[in-house]
Design a protein around this motif. Structure first.
Motif, PDB file in Angstrom:
ATOM      1  N   CYS A   6      25.699  12.791  24.971  1.00 19.76           N
ATOM      2  CA  CYS A   6      26.570  11.652  25.369  1.00 19.76           C
ATOM      3  C   CYS A   6      25.713  11.078  27.058  1.00 19.76           C
ATOM      4  O   CYS A   6      26.503  10.239  27.282  1.00 19.76           O
ATOM      5  CB  CYS A   6      27.503  11.818  25.519  1.00 19.76           C
ATOM      6  N   GLN A   7      24.614  12.495  27.573  1.00 22.09           N
ATOM      7  CA  GLN A   7      24.301  11.310  29.163  1.00 22.09           C
ATOM      8  C   GLN A   7      25.446  11.172  29.873  1.00 22.09           C
ATOM      9  O   GLN A   7      25.670  10.988  31.223  1.00 22.09           O
ATOM     10  CB  GLN A   7      23.042  10.005  28.425  1.00 22.09           C
ATOM     11  N   GLU A   8      26.656  12.031  29.998  1.00 26.12           N
ATOM     12  CA  GLU A   8      27.220  12.188  31.084  1.00 26.12           C
ATOM     13  C   GLU A   8      26.780  13.441  31.675  1.00 26.12           C
ATOM     14  O   GLU A   8      26.095  14.716  31.418  1.00 26.12           O
ATOM     15  CB  GLU A   8      28.684  12.434  30.407  1.00 26.12           C
ATOM     16  N   GLU A   9      27.561  13.355  33.501  1.00 30.03           N
ATOM     17  CA  GLU A   9      27.527  14.750  33.436  1.00 30.03           C
ATOM     18  C   GLU A   9      27.915  15.988  33.039  1.00 30.03           C
ATOM     19  O   GLU A   9      28.878  16.041  32.828  1.00 30.03           O
ATOM     20  CB  GLU A   9      27.672  14.487  34.860  1.00 30.03           C
ATOM     21  N   MET A  10      27.324  17.146  33.280  1.00 28.69           N
ATOM     22  CA  MET A  10      27.469  18.266  32.946  1.00 28.69           C
ATOM     23  C   MET A  10      28.310  19.021  34.407  1.00 28.69           C
ATOM     24  O   MET A  10      27.450  18.956  35.419  1.00 28.69           O
ATOM     25  CB  MET A  10      26.696  19.197  32.340  1.00 28.69           C
ATOM     26  N   GLN A  11      29.048  19.845  33.440  1.00 28.55           N
ATOM     27  CA  GLN A  11      29.256  20.662  34.687  1.00 28.55           C
ATOM     28  C   GLN A  11      29.000  21.860  35.390  1.00 28.55           C
ATOM     29  O   GLN A  11      28.895  22.941  34.008  1.00 28.55           O
ATOM     30  CB  GLN A  11      31.287  21.480  34.671  1.00 28.55           C
ATOM     31  N   LEU A  12      29.150  22.666  36.500  1.00 28.46           N
ATOM     32  CA  LEU A  12      27.835  23.696  36.225  1.00 28.46           C
ATOM     33  C   LEU A  12      28.862  25.359  36.446  1.00 28.46           C
ATOM     34  O   LEU A  12      29.849  24.942  36.887  1.00 28.46           O
ATOM     35  CB  LEU A  12      27.418  23.656  38.202  1.00 28.46           C
ATOM     36  N   GLY A  13      28.279  26.099  35.338  1.00 28.03           N
ATOM     37  CA  GLY A  13      29.273  27.047  35.551  1.00 28.03           C
ATOM     38  C   GLY A  13      28.259  28.212  35.076  1.00 28.03           C
ATOM     39  O   GLY A  13      27.185  28.257  35.689  1.00 28.03           O
ATOM     40  N   TYR A  14      29.405  29.626  34.817  1.00 35.63           N
ATOM     41  CA  TYR A  14      28.711  30.427  34.444  1.00 35.63           C
ATOM     42  C   TYR A  14      28.865  31.326  33.292  1.00 35.63           C
ATOM     43  O   TYR A  14      30.443  30.796  32.787  1.00 35.63           O
ATOM     44  CB  TYR A  14      28.673  31.594  35.680  1.00 35.63           C
ATOM     45  N   ILE A  15      28.517  32.154  32.481  1.00 34.03           N
ATOM     46  CA  ILE A  15      29.265  32.934  31.227  1.00 34.03           C
ATOM     47  C   ILE A  15      28.781  34.597  31.901  1.00 34.03           C
ATOM     48  O   ILE A  15      28.113  34.786  31.799  1.00 34.03           O
ATOM     49  CB  ILE A  15      28.136  32.984  30.209  1.00 34.03           C
ATOM     50  N   PRO A  16      30.340  35.159  31.923  1.00 32.05           N
ATOM     51  CA  PRO A  16      30.508  36.016  33.017  1.00 32.05           C
ATOM     52  C   PRO A  16      30.350  37.477  31.756  1.00 32.05           C
ATOM     53  O   PRO A  16      30.413  37.295  30.561  1.00 32.05           O
ATOM     54  CB  PRO A  16      31.800  36.614  33.529  1.00 32.05           C
ATOM     55  N   ASN A  17      29.880  38.994  31.948  1.00 27.83           N
ATOM     56  CA  ASN A  17      29.331  39.250  31.232  1.00 27.83           C
ATOM     57  C   ASN A  17      30.162  40.806  31.802  1.00 27.83           C
ATOM     58  O   ASN A  17      29.912  41.501  32.664  1.00 27.83           O
ATOM     59  CB  ASN A  17      27.620  40.209  31.166  1.00 27.83           C
TER      60      ASN A  17
END
Length: 76
Positions: A6-17
């Motif tokens: 969609c070309q919208e800005e994505m939010q930075l985050g993480y996938i924890p283990n």
């Protein structure tokens, strides 16, 4: 990072283990202290329960709330 759909800005985050269900969490937020629960701002991913998992690692990932898609870079 822009969402490729969609070309919208994505939010930075993480996938924890860790001991919680597999989920994406926004940067600055922490996983839930309760095992087997999703963080308040977490986005659950489809996953299976594995009783013995390694802890302490996390993978950077971007989330588009519009498309409900997560993109995570790989090592190779």
């Amino acid at each position: 990072m822009k969402c490729p759909y969609c070309q919208e800005e994505m939010q930075l985050g993480y996938i924890p283990n860790g001991g919680q269900p597999v989920q994406w969490i926004p940067n600055g937020e922490r996983p839930s202290v309760l095992s087997f629960s999703i963080a308040e701002q977490g986005v659950p991913l489809i996953n299976q329960f594995k009783p013995f998992k390694a802890n302490g690692y996390k993978a950077e990932a971007h989330y588009c709330s519009n498309c409900k898609v997560i993109i995570a870079p790989t090592k190779n």
